[in-house]
Design a protein around this motif. Structure first.
Motif, short mmCIF file in Angstrom:
data_model
loop_
_atom_site.label_atom_id
_atom_site.label_comp_id
_atom_site.label_asym_id
_atom_site.label_seq_id
_atom_site.Cartn_x
_atom_site.Cartn_y
_atom_site.Cartn_z
N THR A 631 0.86 -1.18 0.00
CA THR A 631 0.00 0.00 0.00
C THR A 631 0.89 1.23 0.00
OG1 THR A 631 -1.72 -1.18 1.22
CG2 THR A 631 -1.82 1.22 1.23
N GLU A 634 0.14 8.07 -1.56
CA GLU A 634 0.22 9.00 -2.69
C GLU A 634 0.56 10.40 -2.22
OE1 GLU A 634 -3.58 8.52 -4.72
OE2 GLU A 634 -2.53 7.43 -6.30
N ARG A 647 -3.49 9.91 1.66
CA ARG A 647 -4.21 9.21 0.60
C ARG A 647 -3.34 8.03 0.18
NH1 ARG A 647 -4.95 13.00 -2.70
NH2 ARG A 647 -7.18 13.38 -2.37
N VAL A 649 -2.95 4.12 -2.01
CA VAL A 649 -3.42 3.26 -3.08
C VAL A 649 -2.88 1.86 -2.82
CG1 VAL A 649 -1.48 3.93 -4.58
CG2 VAL A 649 -3.53 2.88 -5.59
N ASN A 653 -5.04 -1.21 -6.80
CA ASN A 653 -5.17 0.14 -7.37
C ASN A 653 -6.39 0.87 -6.82
OD1 ASN A 653 -3.68 1.94 -8.93
ND2 ASN A 653 -5.13 1.79 -10.64
N ASP A 654 -6.88 0.43 -5.66
CA ASP A 654 -7.97 1.11 -4.98
C ASP A 654 -7.40 2.25 -4.13
OD1 ASP A 654 -9.97 -0.50 -6.02
OD2 ASP A 654 -9.85 -1.94 -4.38
N THR A 655 -8.02 3.41 -4.22
CA THR A 655 -7.56 4.58 -3.48
C THR A 655 -8.53 4.89 -2.34
OG1 THR A 655 -6.53 5.51 -5.45
CG2 THR A 655 -6.99 7.03 -3.65
#
Length: 927
Positions: A631, A634, A647, A649, A653-655
């Motif tokens: 994980t 970002e 934040r 991801v 690729n889930d944010t």
């Protein structure tokens, strides 16, 4: 620690022994001994985890005779075969820096026949205790009384042999010694009974023989204390004036302390119920000047700092703490830091708190247990299938989850799997089921396969957790609330997470790599600290001032003085913190740039990194701290200039947003980012790096985006001893253990124990730009890491130096001459060629002989973001960015222009703990 509180003042006892503070752990029954009273490993761990900041630990009552145990699971000191087990307890307590005192007793008529094989208990008189169903004891004969006194003496001798700092004679709780003094239980008509003076003979005789044994076998500071119950309800029975009379007699013989045995510090009389005066006030008002000089221990109802301070205010000299020490192994640390504690125990935390199973079931603990597990991560019960892929290995597993734990892990049948992996799977499966976590130690020799299997289990748990959230009507991608977010799972991040959790914060750890450990797991040599208790135990005289000077000199005087002072001052406490969390670094060696043995490492002398991460991860698991692998962060989020979360991801690729009041960045340096390395230090283009591939400087970049300043970015250290084909670092502990460096010409060329930058420069100056590290069997035996290097296949060996030289394509005569000359320096303890002053441990003369080809590699980036001494991140104008904290190699300024070996591990633990502490405090202030 807060030095203003009187509970931290030292106390010198009448015999000259010094207690470092006024706090003691009270002797409390654990019921954890074996059937014969021998000590269990659980009990050793229990005491070790509670020693440290508390000044003294009084170990639970230990029976001196086979007919003496008053409760099941009691521990014994009735024969010499008990000494070794008790010695483990004493050593465990003392290794943490606390005094160890053993309470000795005999239960007398309070012993139940079933505890002593159906035999009849003994007492001063054949009078049953005034309780329902009590057995009538057998009266001791006059000869047996003399023997019993001798047995107390033997017990004292054994306590001395076991290494205890003292004994507490248990003359309370209606056990045998009190039974002799009581007119209720002692109705003898010989010299041991009748008048008050006669009844006092037995406790006085026990004290006399205790003194004799101490004079004969112990040093003068051996502590002798006496515990008493001030009153009895029975008629006739002991009254308070009787107790004072006995204590005055005991004081005349000499005592180092007396210990009230009451349920509450300020308890008044249980006989004269109309008098509300606390007994301690009566004691102080009525005792003689002689008795008044003997320190008094109070006990009962102490949970928080104000309770302990009140005890001193009311007349006690020392404060014993009971149940609070069970609920909080680090109780003293907590109250010193002004934590307000509630007396309860999380029902899920028995193992984490090192509470033995028998004690867990004991009424004293059972009443404190609460179910507070509802805050843990939840799962949708079911079976989840995942793929495991690692190199040639491809298989599927079924992970069975209940709502709060892993219940099973099974391989999907596959005929192509080899037996070796099946064994690995079984071992790793068991570890994960016991820990209820995929974050466990990999199986030796199968690291890649282990990590792949662990990741598959982690993925199944993540999938199940998301399913649970959806079933509960939630959105798994909705923002989550935490008090503290820790970015990075190396030593700094894990230490910060544990400390923040233990200070009441809701914590999550975010790791961009698929495994826990960061660059720390590759650390080899150890952890530097000066003035530690482990140095004191080994007789190593060191000082923080010298540590500071040598680190500053090693850093070419470029270190930030304030951070360096913080580093040096907090290092011993960080060593203790690790030990209190079952990560004991008790062996000590030396590294280049140091003049004193101050590099702490595991007792088996293995590489420190894996040992450290293994221990920290166990603590993470025990606390159920959530770790999000694969994980990436970002960005760090700001609201009005204040950190508000991150934040992230994930691997799918889930944010999502993780809101937090504090964010700790512990992402390491940038040695594995060639672009950054070359940007700041162009001459290092083409060098290999010892770092793991996650050391890319991502945390520095994230913090720069929110305005963080940086310092010393061009200061990049190369490590002199790196195996070039694998980029594997050869630990400085090998040279610290006595190895030498030789050129291809077979000659030493520099002081091996100089700082890394200087040694690296000399290797680069050689025609081959590489060298050989040469050592013998003695060095190998004392450095477990050497066996790891041999197993990896980059060690050459031979029975003699000449034969080794042939394998190295080196002149045999040259190497033999070099070793002979070096060995003569060892004998003289003077290196006439290069001035080496440290680690001249022994001649290199015991075959087989070993060599590893090495050359420098990029190892550590001293530069990073700027912080203050609280670990708060500073902007370019040296102003705090509220809510941003940083620790470890992501930070610049601590090491200056060059890092001393062993200082990185100290750095990550010291500043990781400080970041965790301050981040949690901020979170509490901004609820």
């Amino acid at each position: 620690m807060n030095k203003r509180t009187p509970i931290l003042n030292p106390l010198t006892l009448p015999n000259g022994a010094v207690l470092k503070n006024r706090l003691l752990m009270a002797p409390m029954t654990t019921c954890t001994g074996f059937y014969d009273g021998t000590v269990t490993s659980e009990l050793v761990d229990y005491y070790r985890s509670r020693a440290g900041s508390i000044g003294t630990v009084i170990v639970e009552c230990c029976f001196i005779d086979p007919k003496g145990p008053a409760f099941p699971g009691a521990i014994a000191i009735d024969s010499d075969n008990k000494i070794s087990g008790l010695a483990k307890i004493a050593s465990a307590i003392k290794s943490q820096g606390s005094k160890a005192i053993l309470q000795i007793y005999h239960g007398g008529r309070m012993v139940e026949p079933e505890l002593i094989g159906g035999r009849t208990p003994v007492a001063p008189s054949a009078i049953a205790a005034p309780r329902a169903g009590a057995t009538t004891p057998q009266a001791l004969t006059a000869e047996e009384v003399d023997v019993m006194i001798t047995k107390f003496g033997d017990a004292v001798n054994r306590a001395i042999k076991a290494g205890f700092d003292g004994v507490e004679i248990h003359g309370a709780n209606t056990y045998l010694i009190q039974q002799f003094y009581s007119p209720n239980s002692n109705q003898r008509d010989d010299k041991w009974g009748g008048s008050r003076d006669n009844r006092a003979r037995f406790p006085l005789a026990v004290l006399e023989i205790t003194h004799k044994m101490a004079r004969r076998f112990a040093d003068p500071t051996f502590i002798i204390g006496y515990r008493f119950s001030p009153e009895e309800l029975e008629v006739p029975g002991i009254r308070f004036d009787d107790t004072l009379y006995l204590l005055e007699k005991l004081a005349e013989q000499g005592l180092d302390y007396v210990h009230f045995s009451v349920g509450s510090l300020l308890r008044p009389s249980i006989v004269d119920t109309q008098d509300p005066t606390p007994l301690i006030e009566k004691y102080r008002a009525q005792c003689s000047p002689l008795l008044g000089k003997i320190p008094v221990i109070g006990v009962g109802g102490v949970v928080n700092k104000q309770d302990a301070e009140l005890a001193l205010e009311k007349g006690y000299d020392l404060v014993a703490v009971g149940k609070a020490c069970i609920a909080y192994p680090n109780w003293a640390d907590r109250i010193i830091h002004n934590e307000q504690l509630e007396l309860y125990i999380d029902s899920t935390q028995r193992e984490a708190l090192h509470i033995p199973e028998p004690l867990w079931r004991f009424s004293l603990v059972d009443a404190m247990i609460r179910d507070v597990s509802t805050s843990g991560r939840k799962y949708k019960a079911g079976v989840y299938q995942e793929k495991v892929e690692a190199e040639a290995l491809k298989l599927k597993i079924n992970v069975t989850l209940d709502t709060d734990r892993i219940t099973d892990i099974q391989m999907v049948p596959d005929d192509t799997l080899d037996v070796d992996f099946t064994t690995t799977f079984t071992s790793l499966r068991n570890r994960m089921l016991v820990a209820n976590s995929p974050h466990v130690d990999a199986i030796t020799g199968a690291t890649t396969q282990s990590e792949a299997l662990k990741k598959a289990v982690s993925r199944a748990m993540s999938t199940s957790n998301k399913a649970w959230v959806i079933d509960e009507g939630g959105n798994p991608l909705a923002p989550q609330q935490f008090d503290v977010v820790v970015i990075g799972s190396g030593g700094a991040g894990l230490a910060a997470a544990i400390e923040a959790h233990d200070r009441g914060a809701h914590v999550v750890v975010i790791e961009k790599m698929p495994t826990i450990g960061g660059n720390t797991i590759k650390a080899s040599v150890g952890m530097n600290a000066a003035e530690t208790r482990f140095q004191q135990i080994k007789g190593i005289v060191d000082s923080k001032e010298l540590f500071y000077e040598e680190t500053l000199r090693g850093g070419k005087n470029k270190n930030n003085p304030e951070l360096l002072h913080q580093f040096v001052e907090r290092a011993p406490a960080a060593i203790d913190w690790l030990a209190n969390h079952d990560i004991v670094l008790e062996d000590i060696t030396i590294t280049g740039g140091m003049s004193i043995d101050r590099t702490h490492r595991p007792a088996d002398r293995s590489a420190v990194g894996g040992f450290l991460i293994s221990g920290l991860v166990k603590n993470i698991n025990q606390r159920d701290i959530e770790v999000l692998l694969e994980t990436a962060v970002e960005e760090i989020l700001l609201e009005n200039g204040v950190v508000s979360g991150v934040r992230v991801v994930d691997e799918y690729n889930d944010t999502r947003i993780l809101n937090a009041k504090s964010v700790i960045v512990a992402t390491g340096g940038f040695s594995a980012n060639r672009e950054m390395v070359v940007k700041y230090c162009p001459q290092l283009d083409g060098f290999v790096t010892t770092n793991h591939k996650g050391a890319t400087g991502s945390g520095i970049k994230m913090l720069e985006k929110i305005g963080a300043g940086t310092v010393d970015m061009g200061e990049i250290q190369i490590h002199p001893t790196v195996e070039q084909t694998t980029s594997y670092l050869i630990s400085e502990a090998i040279r610290g253990g006595g190895a030498i460096l030789v050129s291809q010409a077979g000659q030493r060329f520099y002081n091996e124990m100089e700082t890394r930058d200087k040694v690296s420069a000399e290797i680069i100056a050689l025609p081959e730009k590489s060298a050989w590290i040469v050592f013998d069997e003695q060095v190998r035996k004392n450095n477990k890491a050497a066996d790891e290097y041999i197993a990896k296949g980059f060690v050459l060996s031979a029975p003699t130096p000449g034969e080794l030289a042939v394998k190295l394509n080196m002149n045999p005569l040259a190497l033999e001459a070099t070793l002979n000359r070096y060995n003569s320096f060892v004998a003289q303890q003077e290196d006439a060629d290069f001035g080496r002053k440290t680690a001249l441990r022994h001649p290199l003369n015991q075959g087989p002989f070993f060599a590893i080809r090495i050359a420098p590699g990029v190892h550590h980036t001293m530069g990073g973001v700027t912080i203050n001494t609280d670990t708060a991140v500073l902007d370019e104008h040296q102003q705090v960015i509220p809510g941003a904290w940083a620790a470890g190699e992501v930070v610049g300024g601590i090491h200056g222009a060059n890092r001393i070996g062993g200082n990185a591990v100290a750095d990550i633990i010291i500043f990781g703990l400080l970041a965790g502490e301050n981040a949690a405090a901020r979170a509490k202030q901004h609820v």
